[in-house]
Design an enzyme around this catalytic site. Structure first.
Site, PDB file in Angstrom:
ATOM      1  CE  LYS A   1      -3.718 -20.504  10.524  1.00  0.00           C
ATOM      2  NZ  LYS A   1      -2.684 -19.885   9.786  1.00  0.00           N
TER       3      LYS A   1
HETATM    4  C1  LIG Z   1      -1.290 -19.683   9.431  1.00  0.00           C
HETATM    5  C2  LIG Z   1      -0.942 -18.673   8.306  1.00  0.00           C
HETATM    6  C3  LIG Z   1      -0.140 -18.844   7.181  1.00  0.00           C
HETATM    7  C4  LIG Z   1       0.827 -19.924   7.328  1.00  0.00           C
HETATM    8  O1  LIG Z   1       0.312 -21.156   7.518  1.00  0.00           O
HETATM    9  P1  LIG Z   1       1.116 -22.590   7.519  1.00  0.00           P
HETATM   10  O2  LIG Z   1       0.161 -23.636   7.334  1.00  0.00           O
HETATM   11  O3  LIG Z   1       1.560 -22.676   9.082  1.00  0.00           O
HETATM   12  O4  LIG Z   1       2.359 -22.546   6.877  1.00  0.00           O
HETATM   13  C5  LIG Z   1       0.029 -18.143   6.202  1.00  0.00           C
HETATM   14  N1  LIG Z   1      -0.894 -16.860   6.076  1.00  0.00           N
HETATM   15  C6  LIG Z   1      -1.542 -16.610   6.985  1.00  0.00           C
HETATM   16  C7  LIG Z   1      -2.587 -15.439   6.847  1.00  0.00           C
HETATM   17  C8  LIG Z   1      -1.905 -17.284   8.226  1.00  0.00           C
HETATM   18  O5  LIG Z   1      -2.796 -17.035   9.203  1.00  0.00           O
END
Ligand SMILES: *Cc1c(COP(=O)(O)O)cnc(C)c1O
Length: 380
Positions: free
Chosen positions: A185
């Site tokens: 992210k």
């Molecule tokens: C990565 C992601 C998540 C989950 O994130 P985590 O921190 O791995 O639980 C949820 N929604 C979207 C749209 C994502 O891209």
């Protein structure tokens, strides 16, 4: 001839000062939730206009807690997009509620607001939109709709930490916002996430929900009234987050420059459907991923074969995302082919191309040239 290094589609950017800072935390004797988590929460809260922020171990934990905070459970329906990560429908199901899917827009991939309006019924309690890189959901319209129908809004902003909606930092307004700090992210704490809530009463409830359901009694003992989660973020992770926040603007600017270059250099025959083009240099959108739709009906190869060919060129790609209503879980809630054409087309045709803050301009050129070559070779 030197062989170019493999380009993954995502990769975290951790500077040496942060690595040294983590070593200090490890040596300090206090490594789980403590002062660094409070600092990290305060810094994210400052970005979110001072609204209360609580750090947790993932965005998935944050969405689960947000649903529980809203009192959502068995008998309730939650409207969400069929084009998102598994987190959203999983957590709706996990708290005992029913996911009600609607389609997304094809190019922006954001939830179709007209479809949300049509899906609201007597059991609807909340809407969970996922914000997509490159284009902000119309939050004013969604919040107005939700308010008029008495619904909660939980913004899944996992992909868009740092996005500004007409100048307003995502999370600084609205109802509840959840962020992810997974390594792919915009900002990472390795694993991690956060929720932004409305007031201190909600924040206090999150404290209970994220830590065993424990409440402290006046005599110094503890009580639990329900089985809470174990979702507190360790200080080691929070220290990484604090180091990342210092570099957030620079990392986002770098992603934006790389995306500008993708738009400049990406040219394939047959043509792909590209993400929304940035409106202006400072349109406030963040770019966690650069996803294109392959023109599969004009190719003699499948998406899997395209991805294999790119892999042969030393380039990693991803799929974001499968259609949630067509998973086994989604089909149990009435999901079937043909219900949501945009979400299904994206699920079939999308590929995620390499994009991360430490990528070079020449890496973008390499991806563009390789993709153009593969698509031209397999045109039909
Ligand atoms: C990565 C992601 C998540 C989950 O994130 P985590 O921190 O791995 O639980 C949820 N929604 C979207 C749209 C994502 O891209």
């Amino acid at each position: 001839m030197s062989v170019a290094p493999f380009l993954p589609f995502a990769r975290p950017s951790i500077d040496e000062a942060t690595i040294d800072g983590v070593a200090d935390v490890l040596r300090s004797g206090w490594i789980t939730t403590g002062p660094w988590v409070r600092t990290f929460e305060q810094e994210v809260s400052a970005l979110c206009g001072g609204r209360p922020v609580r750090a947790v171990t993932s965005a998935t934990a944050a969405v689960e807690i947000a649903l529980q905070l809203c009192g959502i459970g068995p008998g309730d329906e939650v409207i969400t997009s069929a084009q998102s990560f598994f987190t959203v429908s999983n957590m709706i199901e996990k708290v005992g509620a029913t996911p009600v899917f609607v389609d997304c827009e094809l190019v922006t991939r954001n939830i179709d607001l007209a479809a949300v309006g049509r899906a609201i019924g007597p059991r609807t309690r909340a809407v969970v939109p996922t914000h997509w890189p490159g284009s902000a959901t119309d939050m004013d319209a969604l919040l107005a709709l939700a308010r008029s129908r008495g619904l909660r809004v939980i913004e899944d902003a996992a992909l868009t930490f740092g996005t500004r909606f007409g100048g307003r930092f995502g999370g600084s307004f609205g109802d509840i916002t959840t962020f992810s700090f997974h390594p792919n992210k915009n900002l990472t704490t390795i694993e991690g996430g956060a929720l932004v809530v409305n007031d201190m009463a909600e924040a206090a409830r999150v404290d209970v929900l994220r830590f065993h359901g424990i409440e402290r009694l006046a005599d110094g003992t503890r009580d639990v009234g329900f089985p809470g989660g174990k979702f507190n973020l360790p200080d080691v992770n929070a220290r990484i987050g604090v180091g990342q926040l210092e570099r957030l603007d620079a990392m986002l600017a770098r992603r934006r420059a790389l995306v500008d270059r993708y738009f400049e250099r990406w040219s394939t025959d047959p043509a792909c459907v590209l993400p929304p083009r940035p409106a202006a240099r400072d349109d406030g959108c963040t770019w966690n991923m650069y996803c294109v739709l392959l023109p599969l009906d004009r190719l003699s190869i499948t998406r899997a074969q395209f991805r294999d060919a790119m892999q042969q060129e030393g380039i990693g790609t991803g799929i974001s995302y499968e259609a949630l209503h067509l998973t086994t879980l989604g089909r149990r809630h009435g999901g079937r082919e043909g219900l949501f054409p945009n979400a299904e087309r994206i699920a079939r045709e999308t590929v995620t191309l390499p994009l991360y803050a430490d990528m070079l301009d020449s890496d973008v050129d390499r991806v563009c040239e390789a993709a153009a070559r593969v698509l031209a070779t397999h045109r039909r």
